[in-house]
Design a protein around this motif. Structure first.
Motif, PDB file in Angstrom:
ATOM      1  N   THR A  89       0.817  -1.208   0.000  1.00 35.65           N
ATOM      2  CA  THR A  89       0.000   0.000   0.000  1.00 35.65           C
ATOM      3  C   THR A  89       0.850   1.256   0.000  1.00 35.65           C
ATOM      4  N   GLN A  90       2.149   1.125   0.070  1.00 38.47           N
ATOM      5  CA  GLN A  90       3.031   2.282   0.077  1.00 38.47           C
ATOM      6  C   GLN A  90       3.202   2.809  -1.345  1.00 38.47           C
ATOM      7  N   PRO A  91       3.352   4.121  -1.496  1.00 36.68           N
ATOM      8  CA  PRO A  91       3.515   4.680  -2.849  1.00 36.68           C
ATOM      9  C   PRO A  91       4.740   4.095  -3.544  1.00 36.68           C
ATOM     10  N   ALA A  92       4.611   3.893  -4.847  1.00 36.92           N
ATOM     11  CA  ALA A  92       5.733   3.394  -5.641  1.00 36.92           C
ATOM     12  C   ALA A  92       6.739   4.511  -5.853  1.00 36.92           C
ATOM     13  N   PRO A  93       7.962   4.173  -6.221  1.00 38.54           N
ATOM     14  CA  PRO A  93       8.954   5.208  -6.537  1.00 38.54           C
ATOM     15  C   PRO A  93       8.449   6.104  -7.656  1.00 38.54           C
ATOM     16  N   PRO A  94       8.955   7.316  -7.743  1.00 43.58           N
ATOM     17  CA  PRO A  94       8.497   8.238  -8.791  1.00 43.58           C
ATOM     18  C   PRO A  94       8.934   7.786 -10.175  1.00 43.58           C
ATOM     19  N   ALA A  95       8.295   8.347 -11.183  1.00 45.75           N
ATOM     20  CA  ALA A  95       8.652   8.036 -12.566  1.00 45.75           C
ATOM     21  C   ALA A  95      10.104   8.420 -12.819  1.00 45.75           C
ATOM     22  N   GLY A  96      10.804   7.573 -13.522  1.00 44.45           N
ATOM     23  CA  GLY A  96      12.208   7.810 -13.809  1.00 44.45           C
ATOM     24  C   GLY A  96      13.138   6.995 -12.942  1.00 44.45           C
ATOM     25  N   ALA A  97      12.641   6.542 -11.781  1.00 53.45           N
ATOM     26  CA  ALA A  97      13.461   5.690 -10.914  1.00 53.45           C
ATOM     27  C   ALA A  97      13.566   4.297 -11.536  1.00 53.45           C
ATOM     28  N   PRO A  98      14.627   3.557 -11.223  1.00 57.77           N
ATOM     29  CA  PRO A  98      14.749   2.200 -11.764  1.00 57.77           C
ATOM     30  C   PRO A  98      13.551   1.343 -11.368  1.00 57.77           C
ATOM     31  N   LEU A  99      13.113   0.507 -12.292  1.00 57.15           N
ATOM     32  CA  LEU A  99      11.969  -0.349 -12.018  1.00 57.15           C
ATOM     33  C   LEU A  99      12.353  -1.484 -11.087  1.00 57.15           C
ATOM     34  N   THR A 100      11.367  -1.949 -10.334  1.00 59.28           N
ATOM     35  CA  THR A 100      11.572  -3.041  -9.394  1.00 59.28           C
ATOM     36  C   THR A 100      10.571  -4.151  -9.671  1.00 59.28           C
ATOM     37  N   ALA A 101      10.822  -5.301  -9.054  1.00 59.29           N
ATOM     38  CA  ALA A 101       9.882  -6.411  -9.197  1.00 59.29           C
ATOM     39  C   ALA A 101       8.521  -6.043  -8.618  1.00 59.29           C
ATOM     40  N   GLN A 102       8.513  -5.250  -7.548  1.00 59.23           N
ATOM     41  CA  GLN A 102       7.245  -4.836  -6.959  1.00 59.23           C
ATOM     42  C   GLN A 102       6.459  -3.930  -7.911  1.00 59.23           C
ATOM     43  N   ASP A 103       7.166  -3.130  -8.699  1.00 53.52           N
ATOM     44  CA  ASP A 103       6.493  -2.324  -9.721  1.00 53.52           C
ATOM     45  C   ASP A 103       5.741  -3.214 -10.696  1.00 53.52           C
ATOM     46  N   VAL A 104       6.392  -4.283 -11.141  1.00 57.58           N
ATOM     47  CA  VAL A 104       5.768  -5.195 -12.097  1.00 57.58           C
ATOM     48  C   VAL A 104       4.569  -5.887 -11.462  1.00 57.58           C
ATOM     49  N   GLN A 105       4.675  -6.256 -10.189  1.00 55.09           N
ATOM     50  CA  GLN A 105       3.549  -6.881  -9.495  1.00 55.09           C
ATOM     51  C   GLN A 105       2.367  -5.926  -9.407  1.00 55.09           C
ATOM     52  N   ARG A 106       2.640  -4.682  -9.076  1.00 51.87           N
ATOM     53  CA  ARG A 106       1.576  -3.685  -9.023  1.00 51.87           C
ATOM     54  C   ARG A 106       0.946  -3.487 -10.397  1.00 51.87           C
ATOM     55  N   PHE A 107       1.775  -3.412 -11.408  1.00 48.45           N
ATOM     56  CA  PHE A 107       1.294  -3.236 -12.772  1.00 48.45           C
ATOM     57  C   PHE A 107       0.367  -4.382 -13.169  1.00 48.45           C
ATOM     58  N   LEU A 108       0.754  -5.600 -12.844  1.00 46.87           N
ATOM     59  CA  LEU A 108      -0.055  -6.764 -13.174  1.00 46.87           C
ATOM     60  C   LEU A 108      -1.408  -6.705 -12.478  1.00 46.87           C
TER      61      LEU A 108
END
Length: 241
Positions: A89-108
Motif C-alpha cells: 500500500t506504500q507509494p511506488a517510486p516516482p517516474a524515472g526511478a529504476p523499475l523493481t519487481a514490486q512495480d511489475v507486481q503492481r502493474f499486473l
C-alpha cells in the motif's frame, strides 16, 4: 440526325462519380469516423476521477478497523500498538526511478482489473494482438472494428484503471513507465489505438506500424517471472491501458 442534349453524357459520368463519392463518404463516416468519435467520447469521459483513501477513525490504528480501547494495568485506557501498513500500500517510486519487481507486481494487479472491466470486448482486442504476433499489420477497418467494439466498455476500463492505480500507489507517469518496459519485454508493438482514433477524428491517417522496440536485459529480467500472467493482458497495451 438526332442530336443529344448538351452535356448529357458528361453529366451522367459526373453524376455517377459524385454518387460514388457520397457513398464512400457515408461508409467512411459510419464505418470509420463514427466509431472513432464514439470511442474517444467514452475514453475522454472516464478515468479522470480519483479515489481518495478513506481516513480511518482514530481508534483504528490506521487499518480502517475499529480497535476497542482496553483497560491498562492501573485502570488507564490503552490501545493495541499500531500495525505497520503492508508494503504493497506504500507509494511506488516516482517516474524515472529504476523499475523493481514490486512495480511489475503492481502493474499486473492493475492490468487484471482493467481486463475484467473491459469484459467481452477484450476478446477482439486479443485477436488483433494474436494477428500481430503472426506478422499481420492492422488496417483502418480493423482499427475501426476494435474501436467500435470496445467503446461501450472502455470508460469502465479507464475508471477501473484509475481506481487500481490509487490502490496500488502508482502515479499515471510511473504506470506508463512500467507499461513501456513490459511492452518492450513482451514484444508489444508501439501502437496506440487511442492516438489512432484521435487521428481519424482529425481527418488524418493513423500510424498503424508494428515496430517493436528492443527491451533492455534489465527489463527482460524483471518481466520474466511474470511473463505468463502479463502475456494474458498484453493486448491492453494496444489501447495504451
Amino acid at each position: 440526325m438526332t442530336r443529344r442534349g448538351p452535356g448529357l453524357g458528361c453529366l451522367g459520368c459526373g453524376g455517377g462519380s459524385l454518387l460514388v463519392l457520397v457513398v464512400l463518404g457515408a461508409l467512411a463516416w459510419f464505418l470509420v469516423i463514427q466509431p472513432a468519435r464514439t470511442f474517444l467520447a467514452s475514453w475522454q469521459g472516464a478515468g479522470t476521477a480519483t479515489t481518495q483513501p478513506q481516513t480511518p477513525p482514530p481508534s483504528s490504528g490506521g487499518t480502517g478497523i475499529d480497535v476497542p480501547t482496553l483497560p491498562g494495568p492501573n485502570g488507564t485506557a490503552t490501545t493495541p500498538p499500531t500495525q505497520t501498513p503492508d508494503t504493497a500500500t506504500q507509494p511506488a517510486p516516482p517516474a524515472g526511478a529504476p523499475l523493481t519487481a514490486q512495480d511489475v507486481q503492481r502493474f499486473l494487479a492493475v492490468r487484471q482489473d482493467v481486463q475484467a472491466a473491459l469484459g467481452d470486448s477484450f476478446t477482439q482486442l486479443q485477436q488483433v494482438w494474436t494477428d500481430i504476433q503472426q506478422g499481420q499489420s492492422p488496417n483502418i477497418l480493423t482499427l475501426a472494428q476494435v474501436l467500435g467494439r470496445v467503446s461501450g466498455s472502455v470508460g469502465a476500463a479507464r475508471t477501473a484503471q484509475t481506481q487500481a492505480l490509487t490502490r496500488e500507489g502508482l502515479s499515471p507517469e510511473r504506470y506508463a513507465q512500467i507499461r513501456g518496459a513490459v511492452n518492450r519485454a513482451l514484444g508489444v508493438p508501439d501502437i496506440d489505438f487511442a492516438q489512432a482514433a484521435e487521428a481519424l477524428r482529425s481527418g488524418r491517417l493513423p500510424d498503424l506500424g508494428t515496430t517493436v522496440q528492443t527491451a533492455t536485459p534489465e527489463e527482460r529480467a524483471l518481466v520474466a517471472p511474470y511473463r505468463a500472467e502479463l502475456t494474458q493482458t498484453a493486448a491492453l497495451g494496444l489501447l495504451g491501458l
